[in-house]
Design a protein around this motif. Sequence first.
Motif, short mmCIF file in Angstrom:
data_model
loop_
_atom_site.label_atom_id
_atom_site.label_comp_id
_atom_site.label_asym_id
_atom_site.label_seq_id
_atom_site.Cartn_x
_atom_site.Cartn_y
_atom_site.Cartn_z
N LYS A 366 0.77 -1.27 -0.02
CA LYS A 366 0.08 0.02 -0.13
C LYS A 366 0.88 1.16 0.03
CE LYS A 366 -4.14 -1.97 2.35
NZ LYS A 366 -5.05 -1.69 3.42
N LYS A 367 0.48 2.37 -0.93
CA LYS A 367 1.23 3.27 -1.02
C LYS A 367 0.59 4.53 -1.27
CE LYS A 367 2.69 2.25 -5.61
NZ LYS A 367 3.68 2.17 -6.47
N CYS A 405 3.70 -0.77 3.70
CA CYS A 405 3.04 0.41 3.63
C CYS A 405 4.19 1.69 3.35
CB CYS A 405 2.25 0.74 4.65
SG CYS A 405 0.62 -0.22 4.72
N TYR A 407 4.41 5.69 2.87
CA TYR A 407 3.54 7.06 3.16
C TYR A 407 4.27 8.29 3.35
CZ TYR A 407 3.05 5.13 7.71
OH TYR A 407 3.49 4.95 9.02
N LEU A 499 -2.77 5.81 5.36
CA LEU A 499 -2.08 4.67 5.19
C LEU A 499 -1.49 4.10 6.67
CD1 LEU A 499 -0.23 4.50 1.60
CD2 LEU A 499 -2.43 3.17 2.31
N SER A 502 -4.26 2.97 8.41
CA SER A 502 -4.83 1.44 8.11
C SER A 502 -3.63 0.60 8.39
CB SER A 502 -4.89 1.70 6.36
OG SER A 502 -3.37 1.59 5.87
#
Length: 506
Positions: A366-367, A405, A407, A499, A502
């Motif tokens: 995820k990014k 992740c 971010y 993120l 999350s």
Amino acid sequence: MVENITKMNVDKLKKILDQIQNVVVITDIDGNINYVNKKFLQVSGYEYKEIIGKNPRLLKSGETPFEAYKELWDTVLAGKVWRGEFHNKKKTGELYWERATISPIFDEKGNITDLVAIKEDITETKRMEEDLKRSEEEVRKERDKAQKYFDMAGAMMIVIDKDQSVRLVNQKGAEILGYQEVEMLGKNWFDHFLPQSIKIEAKEVFEKLMREEDEALEYYENLIVTKNGEEKIIEWHNAVLRNEKNEITGILSAGQDITHRKEVERMKSELINTVSHELRTPLASIMGFTELLLLRELEENKRKKYLQTMYKEAQRLTNLINDFLDIQRMESGKQIFEKKELRLEEVVDEVLELYANERTHEFVIKKDRDLPFIYGDADKIKQLFTNLISNAIKYSPEGKRVMICIYQKDKNVQVAIKDDGLGIPKEAIPQLFKKFYRVDNSDHRKIGGTGLGLAICKEIVEAHLGKIWVESKAGIGSTFIFTLPASEKTLPEGNNESLEESIVSA
């Protein structure tokens, strides 16, 4: 008849005044001398006829401040008694000190007619005071000089008296213990500065030193506790202190902080143990399969399988040696970083290609969109991701998911790598990034490793001016998080922290 009686009384009074040991001076209201006793003549060196009718300013040396004379006249003319000191001058020019009490004399109408001064020669007393002051000043200078040398000593210096109290400590000692010098003085050494575990033993050593029962105790090692609760290992050299009667009054201890040296010795020992174990295992595999290939005719599939195993073990050996070399170069400052602008998401994609055949774990990335560049060494950043992802796989042996992740947070790019594996006990977390540290439980010991991977990760992150930490619970999983400064010119506006939220809830 009355005049004769008065004359007889005055003569008798003068005779009495001549016999006392204090100087007596009587002046009129203007300060002109009407009478002095014999003691005045002895002290001042003047003859009677030289002084009568003169003003006492004849005795001025210039050493008594003008303000003293002003205060004198303001006091006596107000009808009060003045007390003070004069630094006067004899007829010979010799200076001397007098302590004086000067009182006004009143007539029957209450008017001041005369002044009476009773003086005491205090020259010798003043000389003794000056000598004492000089002696005290010399002692103070010697003490300050000794303190200066005491403070200049490279070692911590502590003086402990026979009552076990700290009587003197130098700046180095206070610095090592984390106190101000004044905070330590008077405190019981054993109660305030030693851990509970060694107090009894340390007191026994002190008592033996005070009795001079064991010369070997002039040198020993023990623990101290700093103001913030940290324990340090100190190497002590001790000497007894004596007074002028040759009685032992205390102990002078000079100490060196050898905590780092002991840690290095421990790490060397761990290094030897780790190397002997970690190198022996792949070498034994390589030598065993080589021997089989040399001495036996094997089927092609077995031969290929053995060669693949040998290749993997050789890679493991190479990686192990590279880890040792990397950590040594980084800590010595000899590691060269070739930094340029790069995107972390692209580095992650390259690293995950190495795990293309991984069947037991699912990788979730995820990014944020429009992530800024970072300024870093591509190979070292790749090594950072490889170590952390390998650990995530290794410490979740039953498979499951590995989430990555990436971010933006403030002016940094932040990365979180989360697994659902064994997790890390709370007490182990503070030690996790130290060299050769291994979590001490059976599940982790089965997995193996050198304890260098996370130490290398920490060195890489800090060399890029970032931070790294871990959040973990035993039996649930771990999240390793690191931040790297973003390239200023590529920073987008705003800050998406969705993120981050999350991955915490994932």
